[in-house]
Design an enzyme around this catalytic site. Sequence first.
Site, mmCIF file in Angstrom:
data_model
loop_
_atom_site.group_PDB
_atom_site.id
_atom_site.type_symbol
_atom_site.label_atom_id
_atom_site.label_comp_id
_atom_site.label_asym_id
_atom_site.label_seq_id
_atom_site.Cartn_x
_atom_site.Cartn_y
_atom_site.Cartn_z
ATOM 1 N N ASP A 184 0.856 -1.177 0.000
ATOM 2 C CA ASP A 184 0.000 0.000 0.000
ATOM 3 C C ASP A 184 0.898 1.233 0.000
ATOM 4 O O ASP A 184 1.745 1.363 0.881
ATOM 5 C CB ASP A 184 -0.858 -0.030 1.279
ATOM 6 C CG ASP A 184 -2.249 0.498 1.055
ATOM 7 O OD1 ASP A 184 -2.379 1.575 0.460
ATOM 8 O OD2 ASP A 184 -3.206 -0.169 1.499
ATOM 9 N N ASP A 290 -3.061 4.697 -2.235
ATOM 10 C CA ASP A 290 -4.083 5.212 -1.325
ATOM 11 C C ASP A 290 -4.562 6.603 -1.748
ATOM 12 O O ASP A 290 -3.740 7.478 -2.051
ATOM 13 C CB ASP A 290 -3.464 5.286 0.078
ATOM 14 C CG ASP A 290 -4.468 5.617 1.156
ATOM 15 O OD1 ASP A 290 -5.388 4.807 1.385
ATOM 16 O OD2 ASP A 290 -4.343 6.694 1.783
ATOM 17 N N GLU A 375 -6.719 3.629 -5.464
ATOM 18 C CA GLU A 375 -7.889 3.805 -4.611
ATOM 19 C C GLU A 375 -8.387 5.213 -4.881
ATOM 20 O O GLU A 375 -7.684 6.192 -4.643
ATOM 21 C CB GLU A 375 -7.542 3.646 -3.129
ATOM 22 C CG GLU A 375 -8.797 3.490 -2.295
ATOM 23 C CD GLU A 375 -8.866 4.378 -1.076
ATOM 24 O OE1 GLU A 375 -9.785 4.183 -0.267
ATOM 25 O OE2 GLU A 375 -8.048 5.288 -0.921
ATOM 26 N N HIS A 446 -11.083 -2.963 4.027
ATOM 27 C CA HIS A 446 -10.857 -2.643 5.437
ATOM 28 C C HIS A 446 -11.544 -1.353 5.864
ATOM 29 O O HIS A 446 -11.433 -0.971 7.019
ATOM 30 C CB HIS A 446 -9.352 -2.526 5.681
ATOM 31 C CG HIS A 446 -8.758 -1.370 4.930
ATOM 32 N ND1 HIS A 446 -8.728 -1.324 3.540
ATOM 33 C CD2 HIS A 446 -8.224 -0.198 5.345
ATOM 34 C CE1 HIS A 446 -8.200 -0.182 3.159
ATOM 35 N NE2 HIS A 446 -7.881 0.520 4.229
ATOM 36 N N ASP A 447 -12.212 -0.673 4.946
ATOM 37 C CA ASP A 447 -12.853 0.602 5.263
ATOM 38 C C ASP A 447 -14.373 0.510 5.329
ATOM 39 O O ASP A 447 -15.037 1.532 5.479
ATOM 40 C CB ASP A 447 -12.509 1.643 4.183
ATOM 41 C CG ASP A 447 -11.069 2.108 4.247
ATOM 42 O OD1 ASP A 447 -10.465 2.032 5.330
ATOM 43 O OD2 ASP A 447 -10.553 2.542 3.206
HETATM 44 O O1 TEU Z 1 -9.380 5.556 2.463
HETATM 45 C C1 TEU Z 1 -9.889 6.670 1.822
HETATM 46 C C2 TEU Z 1 -11.336 7.005 1.942
HETATM 47 O O2 TEU Z 1 -11.745 7.993 1.413
HETATM 48 C C3 TEU Z 1 -12.316 6.210 2.650
HETATM 49 O O3 TEU Z 1 -12.554 4.997 2.100
HETATM 50 C C4 TEU Z 1 -12.084 6.267 4.130
HETATM 51 O O4 TEU Z 1 -12.119 5.015 4.712
HETATM 52 C C5 TEU Z 1 -13.157 7.013 4.832
HETATM 53 O O5 TEU Z 1 -14.348 6.559 4.416
HETATM 54 C C6 TEU Z 1 -13.089 8.490 4.676
HETATM 55 O O6 TEU Z 1 -14.254 9.034 5.247
HETATM 56 C C7 TEU Z 1 -8.010 5.346 2.479
HETATM 57 C C8 TEU Z 1 -7.675 4.129 3.297
HETATM 58 O O7 TEU Z 1 -8.214 3.004 2.702
HETATM 59 C C9 TEU Z 1 -8.156 4.361 4.687
HETATM 60 O O8 TEU Z 1 -7.998 3.236 5.498
HETATM 61 C C10 TEU Z 1 -7.389 5.535 5.244
HETATM 62 O O9 TEU Z 1 -7.897 5.865 6.506
HETATM 63 C C11 TEU Z 1 -7.485 6.752 4.345
HETATM 64 O O10 TEU Z 1 -7.282 6.445 2.980
HETATM 65 C C12 TEU Z 1 -6.416 7.746 4.697
HETATM 66 O O11 TEU Z 1 -5.157 7.263 4.350
#
Ligand code: TEU
Length: 684
Positions: A184, A290, A375, A446-447
């Site tokens: 990542d 990311d 992403e 994971h989000d």
């Molecule tokens: O996530 C970015 C993102 O915009 C979302 O999916 C996030 O989980 C959240 O919903 C924002 O409100 C990426 C990563 O996957 C996430 O784990 C990190 O926290 C984020 O970037 C910051 O690096």
Amino acid sequence: MALGDNPRICEVHAHPVGRDAIDKVLLQMGRSRHWVTNPLVSSLRLRTVARLAEPLVGPRFADALLELLADHPSVVTTGSSRTQGRSEDPWWRTAVFYQVYPRSFADSDGDGIGDLRGIIDHLDHLRDLGVDCLWLSPIFDSPNEDAGYDVRDYRAVMSEMGTLDDLDALIAGCHERGMRIILDLVVNHTSHEHAWFQAAIADPDGPYGDYYHLRPGRPGEDGTGPPPNNWTSFFGGSAWRWIPQARRWALHLFAEGQMDLNWENPAVRAEVADIVQWWRSRGIDGFRLDVINYISKRPGLPDGDEAIGALIGFPGIEHYFFGPRLHEYLHELRGAGFTRDDSDPPPTSTVRARRDDQSVGEPQPPDRVGVMVGETPGVGIEMGRLLSGAGREELDLVFNFDVLDGPGRIRWDDYRYDLAYLKDFLIEQQSRIGADDRVALFLDNHDNPRMLSKVLGPRDRDPVARSAVAKLLATIQLTLPGTPFLYQGQEIGAADQRFDSIDQLRDVESLNRHRELLADGLDAAGALAGVVPGARDHARVPMRWQPGPGHGFTTGVAWQPSVEESSGFTVEEQQDDPDSVLSFHRDLIRLRRQHTTLADGAVRFPDRRSRRWFGWVLADRDGRDEWLVELNLTDRRIRRPRHFVGRTEVELASLAGPGFHRPGVTRRGPWMGPYETVIARITH
Ligand code: TEU
């Protein structure tokens, strides 16, 4: 083609960014995207419609939209990367990716935190499943304010997860088994503990001052005055933090300790390219990037439009989610970081070829270009094509997050996800991408809460429904054209948790949100209910390897203690059961390896309108090998649409027991069981 100051709606819609923006607004409103193709609407002028919609979109919507459109190509012209024939196909086109969340995968030393040795111990599980490439969520040295998405050192491993030697062993362990591995790359921001940020705030006028977005306070101010603009952080509050030592504001789109890098600075871009090269030479096969669509911010960092901010939820977003220099930066990074020169020394190790019988062959020559998986939150179908269309030479694959929540819904809502929406979205996506384009297919990460639980709600503890939906979702990911990204636990039907106290949550986003809801006046129960449905901890609980304490994840106390207890949904319990969710994944991946039509055929969708039945036909180039995939999207028995194909032979089906389809059956009966999935070869 310049759009002028007041184009017609159809002209805006013909622009890729315009089309996505309109679709986004309609989705947010819970309206059909076909509303706009109505001739009456499409001939209207943008400013006329914007005026009518002003209560919703505010007075500056048209200006903001036109500004955004002007930054990007007005047509998606994607060259073909495949015109020279199949030998040109990149490996990732037909690969199965598997996302590991290292903190929660396997803990080898009993400290309660998953680690690299733990992953190494389970590589055979992934090989047997049929995985082609692992993606590891962050493992770099980090203070872990946001679980590793705040990197302190891009060339060191987080101490609780192991050492560089462990990582080398993991890379070699993957390659030996015929699997690639990507990491990542979190480079929209660094941790505030990163040496660059420390140097920047020690001397904001020195060489590192320009690595970040540092802005002086207004004269006489000490940080108590208003920040430089109205942008807000995704994790609550202003996106600016006052750094007293530097007498500067610092931009952070995420947590307070995640400082946004200034990509306008060529030195920053060179550093990132260098990091990528460094890992490539260590044998890393590419990166998931990311929030990579946030790296280009509009110069001057102007205030966001309040109405758009209210509509989307994040003031300022129109100035960075698809910024003016995004294409340029990605193209540059691809060349300078991801692409090998012939003169580069060979990587420490490369993947071995994997034969059809699963045995491995010789190490392959290094890939010329490491895979770039973006992403890209907020990016729609057309914007995705601008970023990852064949021949664009920016990203290879992007995640489109519109798949995750239904019309008018956001992640925090407590609702049942409608599989008919998923069908609509996927058909729309498939029919709009170019013939040589490829999309990433994902449903869990994971989000987000588990898709399985969003579909089933409380019924996700019913083992029959749970298995059936897990298999149905797997079938979508593994047989629609696209590159599947499975998330750990999907292969055993992992479901959400039953969090009943804020003490069970660990994620900074949820904890901040909870604090804000309490501050807004909600009581404890209300604040908890406003967090639990969307909590990222759902998918971050430890992997369930076996029943019993620790679940084979740890011999100690897991960092995230809330692991559900239902029986039947661990790797050990499913391993040898031919009807398990795990076996289904394994069988299906094997099937798609044997029959390339399943992994890379041309698709057509009969009966697009049915809300209950979702099916597609996959065919190889000369139409000789044809497959039918069908899903019952409902929890009831349904009558399948009138037979539109001749004879079929079922190869894989999801429901066990009398009356259901089983492999080898040639006649599909008129009925499909609840959430049933059938994969059949068309024999004509
Ligand atoms: O996530 C970015 C993102 O915009 C979302 O999916 C996030 O989980 C959240 O919903 C924002 O409100 C990426 C990563 O996957 C996430 O784990 C990190 O926290 C984020 O970037 C910051 O690096």
